[in-house]
Motif scaffolding. Structure first.
Motif, PDB file in Angstrom:
ATOM      1  N   HIS A   1     -19.530 -63.501  -1.015  1.00  0.00           N
ATOM      2  CA  HIS A   1     -18.745 -62.901   0.059  1.00  0.00           C
ATOM      3  C   HIS A   1     -19.475 -62.218   1.194  1.00  0.00           C
ATOM      4  O   HIS A   1     -18.962 -62.158   2.295  1.00  0.00           O
ATOM      5  CB  HIS A   1     -17.717 -61.947  -0.549  1.00  0.00           C
TER       6      HIS A   1
ATOM      7  N   CYS B   1     -15.991 -67.451   0.254  1.00  0.00           N
ATOM      8  CA  CYS B   1     -15.797 -66.777   1.547  1.00  0.00           C
ATOM      9  C   CYS B   1     -17.030 -66.655   2.437  1.00  0.00           C
ATOM     10  O   CYS B   1     -16.928 -66.837   3.638  1.00  0.00           O
ATOM     11  CB  CYS B   1     -15.148 -65.427   1.321  1.00  0.00           C
TER      12      CYS B   1
ATOM     13  N   CYS C   1     -15.492 -63.188  -6.979  1.00  0.00           N
ATOM     14  CA  CYS C   1     -15.022 -64.558  -7.235  1.00  0.00           C
ATOM     15  C   CYS C   1     -16.097 -65.462  -7.830  1.00  0.00           C
ATOM     16  O   CYS C   1     -16.033 -66.684  -7.703  1.00  0.00           O
ATOM     17  CB  CYS C   1     -14.411 -65.199  -5.987  1.00  0.00           C
TER      18      CYS C   1
ATOM     19  N   CYS D   1      -6.379 -67.664  -2.417  1.00  0.00           N
ATOM     20  CA  CYS D   1      -7.209 -68.287  -3.441  1.00  0.00           C
ATOM     21  C   CYS D   1      -6.678 -69.619  -3.950  1.00  0.00           C
ATOM     22  O   CYS D   1      -5.657 -70.120  -3.506  1.00  0.00           O
ATOM     23  CB  CYS D   1      -7.259 -67.356  -4.641  1.00  0.00           C
TER      24      CYS D   1
ATOM     25  N   CYS E   1      -9.979 -69.462   0.820  1.00  0.00           N
ATOM     26  CA  CYS E   1      -9.953 -70.734   0.108  1.00  0.00           C
ATOM     27  C   CYS E   1      -8.832 -71.637   0.595  1.00  0.00           C
ATOM     28  O   CYS E   1      -8.922 -72.859   0.494  1.00  0.00           O
ATOM     29  CB  CYS E   1      -9.837 -70.473  -1.389  1.00  0.00           C
TER      30      CYS E   1
ATOM     31  N   CYS F   1     -11.835 -63.972   3.721  1.00  0.00           N
ATOM     32  CA  CYS F   1     -10.703 -63.076   3.456  1.00  0.00           C
ATOM     33  C   CYS F   1     -10.791 -61.759   4.213  1.00  0.00           C
ATOM     34  O   CYS F   1      -9.768 -61.217   4.607  1.00  0.00           O
ATOM     35  CB  CYS F   1     -10.561 -62.830   1.958  1.00  0.00           C
TER      36      CYS F   1
ATOM     37  N   LYS G   1      -7.736 -58.695  -4.774  1.00  0.00           N
ATOM     38  CA  LYS G   1      -7.915 -58.551  -3.329  1.00  0.00           C
ATOM     39  C   LYS G   1      -6.686 -59.063  -2.591  1.00  0.00           C
ATOM     40  O   LYS G   1      -6.273 -58.510  -1.573  1.00  0.00           O
ATOM     41  CB  LYS G   1      -9.158 -59.321  -2.861  1.00  0.00           C
TER      42      LYS G   1
END
Ligand code: BF8
Ligand code: SF4
Length: 652
Positions: A270, A306, A344, A455, A485, A526, A565
């Motif tokens: 991320h 991400c 993730c 997601c 995603c 995100c 999240k």
């Protein structure tokens, strides 16, 4: 895996579990190789029905207490906690965890920005001065006639308050439309620093503190807003300032971008810091020479999840796939190294990598994984980590097991829309503005705007709901903006090409053709959902669509979410005024007071609302019904005028 499990896994029809061809091929390969994945584990482990309804509490050791979701008010916990208290507390803990993930990510970016500003970090610099100035100006920092570094210092000091401020409103509250902010003030939910809000939510959900679901939900809103308009927004804005604000470019998605004759390195996670340093390392001639000396043609970098979505839009680095493809890609055998940071990252990747000889590296002190090699990434010596990973990847390339199997799927599309670019694209260089977007919504060519994000979840068919939902929305003239995603799912489905406009309704199609844009806009990761908040604020500011975010004909969806999240993101959109619908499952019992507050009460209070549907077509029509409701309230439901916007009209 055990013989029995292996037999079961071989019986799974992966076509029922994913619509991503490359992933299906690799899941079949993994099953044939006797390797388990989230898909086979999900088939083997049913979700706990009491937990799924958030009807159990394990917040103290008099419990855990389990209530009956079929008869939710029949029982209370040992302490007397009702279903509403228990569900609200569980929800609040998800908001706290999800919000902490985004705000701590933002904090990591802020740490680097501090190093850049005080000159101790040389690897990164201020790349986009215009953005620095506009962000600073947006929160009241004087910019005219000042040196860049002076502004940057003030911006750092201000943005640090996003985290640490013990009283008063966070800096980006200044960007919130006045009427929306007024509502937040009325309910006392304007966030203070995120650290304080998250601490308070953890305190209030301890046994014996806040046992009023309405009061808990208020703190959920305040904490979630400290993410959306706080930590996430800091992450996005400072990343743009240091790494460049995305501008549309052609880039590719899918596993076919792995190269058999190159050293393939996947960066998954991320924070863009690791990825940006890795890009510099992979472009360093010394490292390329090492790869060549090992017999490779070069180094191929690919993203996943991400941080991959960020560099896809910023630099056109190919993206190998979304969350549920992270294990499948390892089964190609072509991944020489996978470097991960935070969020993730399935723990199973560690064992999976061993099965296929992939070198698997954790890099962040916050996220070590049993069995993974840890090479720590330091902001001050970024290249030490990335050069070492490249070295190990080259080693693995030399000893790569002969046969690799790369699914030959490559999907090109346009990525890298930012709020700034949408402004420019629609309004032109001299008068960058959202006026044409608002005009096209008012005249009905565009019915409304939907954010489709979030997601994958192995409890539902991978990518199916994302793709079907978005197709139905654009067919009904709803412009779609995307992150995370979900965006990768639609990119794989080819919806990010301008010619995908043929799938749109005639009004949206006309606008796309005039501007030359796809009907689905890719905005990044995100944390970049904050770009959607800014776009909403801008639509309100331009005028003609009401006076608060809650008046706008917009809606949001996370049809395949799995993460805490996502719950936090949903709550900050709802608290900002946006109708937000989730799929898969919803952590509450229908008919309870807590559920009614989220699904009805918040809207009556002037916020947005939560909703739920599993079927993507039903979901689309619920979103469209909400958009139409807002259009009717604005008095713009009538026949649309059949004329494209023009410069003449705008001058008039
Ligand atoms: O923050 S969409 S699966 S990768 S949580 Fe995770 Fe969900 Fe993907 Fe990124 Ni967002
Ligand atoms: Fe049970 Fe109450 Fe303890 Fe929760 S806080 S585990 S409901 S006794």
């Amino acid at each position: 895996m055990s013989e029995e499990k292996e037999k079961k896994s071989k019986q799974i029809n992966f076509r029922d579990m994913s619509t991503c061809e490359a992933t299906i091929q690799m899941l079949q390969k993994a099953a044939a190789d006797g390797v388990e994945t989230a898909f086979s584990r999900a088939a083997d482990m049913k979700p706990c029905p009491i937990g799924a309804d958030a009807a159990c509490c394990k917040h103290c050791f008099m419990g855990p207490c389990r209530l009956n979701s079929k008869d939710p008010y029949a029982k209370v916990g040992v302490c007397g906690a009702t279903i509403d208290t228990i569900a609200a507390r569980n929800f609040a803990r998800s908001v706290a965890s999800g919000g902490a993930a985004h705000t701590d990510h933002g904090m990591g970016i802020l740490d680097v920005f501090r190093g850049v500003v005080n000159g101790t970090i040389k690897e990164f610099k201020i790349k986009d001065e215009d953005k620095l100035r506009s962000v600073a100006a947006s929160i009241g920092i004087e910019v005219a006639g000042r040196e860049t570094m002076d502004i940057a210092k003030d911006l750092y000091t201000e943005l640090e308050r996003t985290y640490t401020q013990v009283e008063g409103e966070i800096p980006f509250a200044k960007r919130v439309p006045a009427k929306t902010l007024e509502l937040w003030r009325k309910f006392d939910i304007v966030p203070r620093g995120a650290m304080r809000e998250i601490m308070e939510i953890m305190h209030r959900t301890h046994m014996g503190v806040d046992q009023d679901y309405e009061n808990i939900v208020k703190q959920c809103s305040r904490t979630a807003l400290s993410d959306g308009w706080g930590g996430s927004m800091v992450a996005t804005e400072l990343s743009d300032i240091m790494f460049g604000t995305p501008k549309p470019l052609v880039a590719g998605v899918n596993m076919g971008f792995l190269k058999e004759d190159q050293v393939n390195i996947i960066v998954h996670g991320h924070e863009p810091l690791l990825f940006e340093a890795m890009i510099n390392a992979a472009n360093d001639p010394a490292n390329i020479d090492k790869a060549k000396a090992a017999g490779a043609q070069g180094i191929q970098l690919l993203g996943m999840c991400c941080s991959g979505a960020e560099v896809l839009g910023r630099h056109g680095i190919p993206h190998a796939g979304n969350f549920l493809s992270t294990e499948a890609v390892v089964a190609t055998g072509a991944v020489d190294a996978m470097a991960v940071d935070v969020q993730c990252i399935m723990q199973a990747l560690s064992t999976m990598s061993k099965c296929y000889g992939t070198r698997f590296f954790t890099t962040n002190p916050r996220g070590k994984i049993d069995g993974a090699e840890h090479i720590e990434f330091s902001d001050h010596h970024a290249r030490e980590c990335t050069d070492k990973i490249i070295e190990m990847a080259v080693e693995r390339f030399k000893t790569r097991p002969g046969k690799v199997q790369i699914p030959q799927r490559r999907d090109l599309g346009i990525h890298g829309f930012s709020h700034e670019y949408v402004n420019y694209m629609l309004g032109g260089t001299f008068r960058g503005s959202y006026t044409p977007l608002n005009d096209n919504i008012i005249n009905g060519r565009i019915r409304g705007v939907a954010g489709v994000v979030g997601c994958n979840n192995p409890r539902v068919k991978q990518d199916f709901a994302h793709v079907e939902l978005v197709k139905e929305l654009i067919r009904n003239n709803v412009l779609v903006v995307q992150t995370g995603c979900s965006q990768i799912a639609l990119a794989k489905a080819g919806l990010m090409k301008p010619d995908a406009a043929v799938l749109a309704g005639d009004g949206l199609q006309e606008v796309c053709e005039t501007v030359g844009m796809p009907p689905v806009l890719s905005l990044g990761s995100c944390v970049d959902n904050s770009r959607i908040l800014i776009a909403c604020a801008e639509m309100v500011r331009i005028g003609g669509l009401g006076s608060s975010i809650a008046d706008l004909p917009v809606a949001g969806a996370a049809p395949e979410y799995y993460s805490e999240k996502a719950i936090c993101i949903g709550q900050y959109f709802v608290a900002s005024g946006v109708y937000t619908i989730f799929g898969v499952t919803f952590p509450s019992v229908e008919g309870t007071k807590f559920h009614k507050l989220l699904f009805e009460g918040m809207e009556e209070q002037g916020f947005g609302k939560w909703d739920f549907a599993v079927d993507p077509i039903e979901m689309a029509h619920k979103m469209i019904a909400h958009i139409d409701k807002k259009r009717a309230a604005l008095g713009i439901m009538g026949e649309r005028e059949r004329k494209l916007f023009s410069m003449e009209d705008r001058r008039a």
